[in-house]
Enzyme design. Structure first.
Site, PDB file in Angstrom:
ATOM      1  N   ARG A  17      -4.542   1.328 -13.446  1.00 36.76           N
ATOM      2  CA  ARG A  17      -3.313   1.733 -12.932  1.00 36.76           C
ATOM      3  C   ARG A  17      -2.452   0.385 -12.478  1.00 36.76           C
ATOM      4  NH1 ARG A  17      -4.102   5.991  -9.300  1.00 36.76           N
ATOM      5  NH2 ARG A  17      -3.323   7.317 -10.798  1.00 36.76           N
ATOM      6  N   HIS A  50     -15.282  -4.219  -1.313  1.00 33.51           N
ATOM      7  CA  HIS A  50     -15.162  -3.795  -2.494  1.00 33.51           C
ATOM      8  C   HIS A  50     -16.487  -3.179  -2.870  1.00 33.51           C
ATOM      9  CE1 HIS A  50     -13.676  -3.626  -6.728  1.00 33.51           C
ATOM     10  NE2 HIS A  50     -12.799  -2.835  -6.277  1.00 33.51           N
ATOM     11  N   TYR A  74     -12.217 -10.432  -2.619  1.00 33.39           N
ATOM     12  CA  TYR A  74     -12.729  -8.998  -2.468  1.00 33.39           C
ATOM     13  C   TYR A  74     -14.153  -9.221  -2.278  1.00 33.39           C
ATOM     14  CZ  TYR A  74      -8.848  -6.640  -4.948  1.00 33.39           C
ATOM     15  OH  TYR A  74      -7.494  -6.336  -5.183  1.00 33.39           O
ATOM     16  N   HIS A 118     -14.563   2.421 -15.941  1.00 36.21           N
ATOM     17  CA  HIS A 118     -14.487   1.453 -14.751  1.00 36.21           C
ATOM     18  C   HIS A 118     -15.756   0.952 -14.285  1.00 36.21           C
ATOM     19  CE1 HIS A 118     -14.142   1.205  -9.937  1.00 36.21           C
ATOM     20  NE2 HIS A 118     -12.922   0.737 -10.558  1.00 36.21           N
ATOM     21  N   ASN A 170       0.854  -1.312  -0.130  1.00 33.94           N
ATOM     22  CA  ASN A 170       0.044  -0.108  -0.010  1.00 33.94           C
ATOM     23  C   ASN A 170       0.818   1.228   0.134  1.00 33.94           C
ATOM     24  OD1 ASN A 170      -2.277  -1.543   0.051  1.00 33.94           O
ATOM     25  ND2 ASN A 170      -2.794  -1.332   2.319  1.00 33.94           N
ATOM     26  N   ARG A 226      -9.838  -5.051 -14.971  1.00 27.94           N
ATOM     27  CA  ARG A 226      -8.728  -5.935 -14.597  1.00 27.94           C
ATOM     28  C   ARG A 226      -9.085  -7.337 -14.826  1.00 27.94           C
ATOM     29  NH1 ARG A 226      -5.213  -2.340 -11.603  1.00 27.94           N
ATOM     30  NH2 ARG A 226      -6.598  -0.792 -10.252  1.00 27.94           N
ATOM     31  N   ARG A 238     -14.738   1.699   3.560  1.00 28.87           N
ATOM     32  CA  ARG A 238     -13.503   1.004   3.856  1.00 28.87           C
ATOM     33  C   ARG A 238     -12.322   1.915   4.139  1.00 28.87           C
ATOM     34  NH1 ARG A 238     -11.432  -1.593  -1.203  1.00 28.87           N
ATOM     35  NH2 ARG A 238     -10.033  -0.027  -1.037  1.00 28.87           N
TER      36      ARG A 238
END
Length: 707
Positions: free
Chosen positions: A421, A608, A484, A451, A59, A391, A580
């Site tokens: 990213r 998520h 997730y 997205h 992170n 992704r 979160r």
């Protein structure tokens, strides 16, 4: 006249507390403290604790590359920036990096005092080469000579050699040597970068113990073999992090090759300015001054690391086959509530045609969705498949199915977001593979990131066409679906199908639908639509009608959305937020947000799912989807939220919110000042949502009430 540092700090702290918003970056630091707190959980074994230490390190790497890198884009190019905290660039840089220093100190202090001492009782150790037996040292040195030594390349920096371009996030030795020139003793600095394809640890198997020897320890012990007949003054391990933030500007030049532009941007990550230098304690002072000048950094950017530099190396230990039984085994997914009935139907299309289905991952497997896509690839009646991809897994069953579908002559449209990213290279590779198979591939939409998570399957059934729709909060990634928490929704209802078809036409062409029945979309109208729903709750509260708002997101940062929540709170609307990570809203401030509560859930699964609930005077409106409440989500991304109309799916989604609010095991409560506390359970019965969802019953969702 100089300002007293303590007085200056008091002024900065006062300015931060005065703001009605919490800084996005300072809020993120609080999130990583919560992740670190998972490592401190005494109920976890040492490998679980190490796992969370590694996560905090990963992170931090991304945070420095992206957020600190973004800050330096303003500082380096003399652009003004006003943070939510009320601070300008330079004082904010000092505040942010000071708090990052404290976080790293906390991280290493806990590792050294509480985790490392447990290694022996767990039959492993991390040992330097000096701590090995003579035979083990001989083995390690042979490994160096045969494998490592040929790969190393010393790079000197002096008047005759250009300063080497050190790679981002790779370990490197700074070696200071002495030589006599014209009767004077001069320092020279050389670099020895450790190749990224070498394992971080050399592994030694003892009868009752595994020994992990850091590669840097072996190299340092043999460094003289790289500098023969040279006087070495010091050898210090270091690691740099470079600015990895970049912004793709919208281009009106239709001839520009978009893929090549992305590839050029990716290269800047290797040459971006240094934003962090991690180094061993007591490093050579001359070297540190030289590097600080060369990279234009100061003490704020320098992080003295008292143990392993780069804790992400711990994954080699955590994932080692010798310890596979030490990690908690994954629970077996349960059948989705909306699929629980005695059904012998083999045709998966018939199953989904009969009812709307809600998948709640990882408690429900992603397998039904994978089977639907794989069946669509082979089914002769399927005419077309359209999908958005952000992704995917490394060996993705989804892209394999799309490849097969194209080979089978079906029309396959893939909106592949190659600006995801740190996944850009994998996405470019997969997109090219699909394009070669005959898929119609679109590489994003200008400066917008796609997205949204949508799938549309068009199937001829007799004399009509049925459209199968899947919408989700999570990526089309079977790997992350096990880690997730996400919601996925499958339906054949014509109104959803019409909305999704219209949305695909809008994002792949020039269509501009006037309205959607069940979708809220960005960047066109999502913010205004959500704010309208918030304002309606405020109107209901003022009229004495029941009201309430619950929002579950990863991040809450958009100031206009926050302002609307503040006004609703002041109107008397009870508001419960489950956020979160980043939360820029300041809860429980008198006269501003007294009716707003904020909690964060951090535990074994990464939260998520995004859900927006509005009480609506007893007729709830519940939306799920891919969007967070962030400026980027509303203005710079193609996003969607979908309305639940099926009563069973709506009730289950409300239960997700209910269980999340009831959780008292993984919960942290946000305070007005932006810090978080873990509530004491005391005599209260523990309620762990990450376990309770495996036990979810139909009775539980029937009886759910939120206000």
């Amino acid at each position: 006249m100089t300002t007293n540092p303590s007085v200056y700090k008091d002024r900065v702290d006062a300015l931060i507390q005065k703001s009605v918003y919490i800084s996005r970056d300072l809020s993120w630091l609080q999130f990583n403290h919560r992740v670190l707190d998972q490592a401190k959980n005494k109920k976890r074994n040492v490998l679980e604790q190490l796992k969370f230490i590694a996560i905090t390190a990963s992170n931090l790497d991304e945070f420095f590359m992206v957020r600190v890198g973004s800050l330096y884009n303003y500082i380096d190019y003399d652009k003004q920036r006003l943070d939510y905290s009320g601070l300008r660039e330079d004082p904010f840089r000092a505040t942010l990096l000071e708090q990052l220093q404290e976080l790293v100190q906390d991280q290493y202090s806990f590792y050294l005092s509480d985790i490392a001492p447990k290694f022996p009782e767990n039959n492993f150790s991390i040992s330097n080469i000096e701590d090995l037996t003579e035979n083990e040292r001989t083995s390690a040195n042979e490994y160096f000579l045969k494998t490592v030594f040929p790969m190393l390349t010393p790079m000197v920096s002096d008047a005759y050699h250009t300063f080497p371009m050190l790679m981002n996030k790779l370990l490197c030795f700074g070696v200071v040597t002495k030589e006599i020139e014209d009767g004077k003793e001069n320092n020279k600095l050389s670099f020895v970068q450790i190749p990224q394809n070498l394992p971080r640890f050399y592994e030694i198997f003892r009868e009752d113990e595994m020994v992990f020897v850091p590669i840097e320890s072996i190299i340092k012990a043999n460094i003289d073999k790289l500098f023969r007949n040279v006087s070495i003054t010091s050898v210090n391990l270091l690691r740099i992090t470079r600015n990895g933030d970049y912004t793709l500007e919208e281009s009106e030049d239709l001839e520009t090759d978009f893929i090549d532009e992305i590839k050029r941007k990716l290269k800047t990550r290797k040459t971006g300015r240094v934003v962090r230098l991690e180094v061993e304690p007591n490093a050579n002072k001359w070297m540190m001054q030289y590097l600080s000048s060369k990279w234009d950094i100061d003490g704020y950017n320098v992080f003295e690391v008292p143990a392993l530099i780069d804790f992400t190396c711990i994954w080699q230990i955590v994932n080692h086959s010798a310890f596979k039984y030490h990690m908690p085994s994954s629970k077996k997914p349960v059948t989705p509530i909306t699929l629980r009935f005695d059904d012998t139907e083999d045709n998966i299309f018939n199953i989904f045609k009969e009812r709307d289905v809600l998948l709640h991952h990882p408690y429900n497997s992603i397998e039904p969705l994978l089977k639907l896509i794989e069946a669509a690839a082979e089914d002769p009646n399927v005419l077309a498949i359209k999908i958005t991809i952000y992704r995917v897994a490394k060996d993705s069953r989804i892209t394999n199915a799309l490849y097969k579908a194209a080979e089978n002559g079906k029309h396959v449209s893939v909106l592949f977001e190659i600006k995801a990213r740190f996944d850009e290279e994998n996405n470019i590779r997969e997109a090219k593979r699909l394009q070669d198979a005959g898929c119609f591939v679109i590489h994003g939409i200008g400066y917008l990131k796609t997205h949204t998570k949508m799938l549309l399957i068009v199937r001829k059934e007799g004399d009509k066409v049925t459209r199968y729709v899947h919408m989700s909060s999570g990526n089309y990634n079977e790997d992350t679906s096990r880690l997730y928490t996400d919601i996925g929704f499958i339906t054949t209802k014509e109104i959803y199908a019409h909305d999704v078809s219209e949305f695909f036409n809008a994002i792949t062409g020039h269509s501009n639908p006037q309205k959607y029945d069940y979708l809220l979309t960005a960047p066109i109208s999502m913010r205004t639509d959500l704010i309208s729903l918030i304002r309606q709750e405020a109107k209901n509260a003022k009229a004495g009608l029941p009201s309430g708002i619950i929002v579950k997101v990863n991040s809450l940062q958009d100031d206009k959305f926050i302002d609307a929540l503040y006004k609703a709170s002041q109107a008397g609307v009870p508001i419960k937020l489950i956020v979160r990570g980043i939360c820029c809203l300041r809860p429980s401030r008198k006269g501003l947000s007294e009716n707003i509560e904020v909690k964060s859930i951090v535990g074994n699964y990464l939260e998520h799912s995004r859900i927006f609930y509005f009480h609506n005077n007893g007729d709830p409106k519940v939306y799920g989807g891919s969007a967070d409440a962030m400026v980027r989500s509303f203005d710079r991304r193609i996003e969607s939220l979908f309305l639940f109309v099926d009563e069973k799916c709506k009730k289950e989604t409300m239960t997700i919110l209910d269980y999340s609010l009831r959780d008292n095991v993984n919960t942290y409560i946000m305070q007005e000042d932006g810090t978080y506390i873990k509530p004491e359970i005391n005599n209260e019965k523990p309620f762990d949502a990450h376990k309770e969802f495996y036990k979810l019953s139909e009775d539980a969702i029937k009886d759910v009430t939120l206000f």
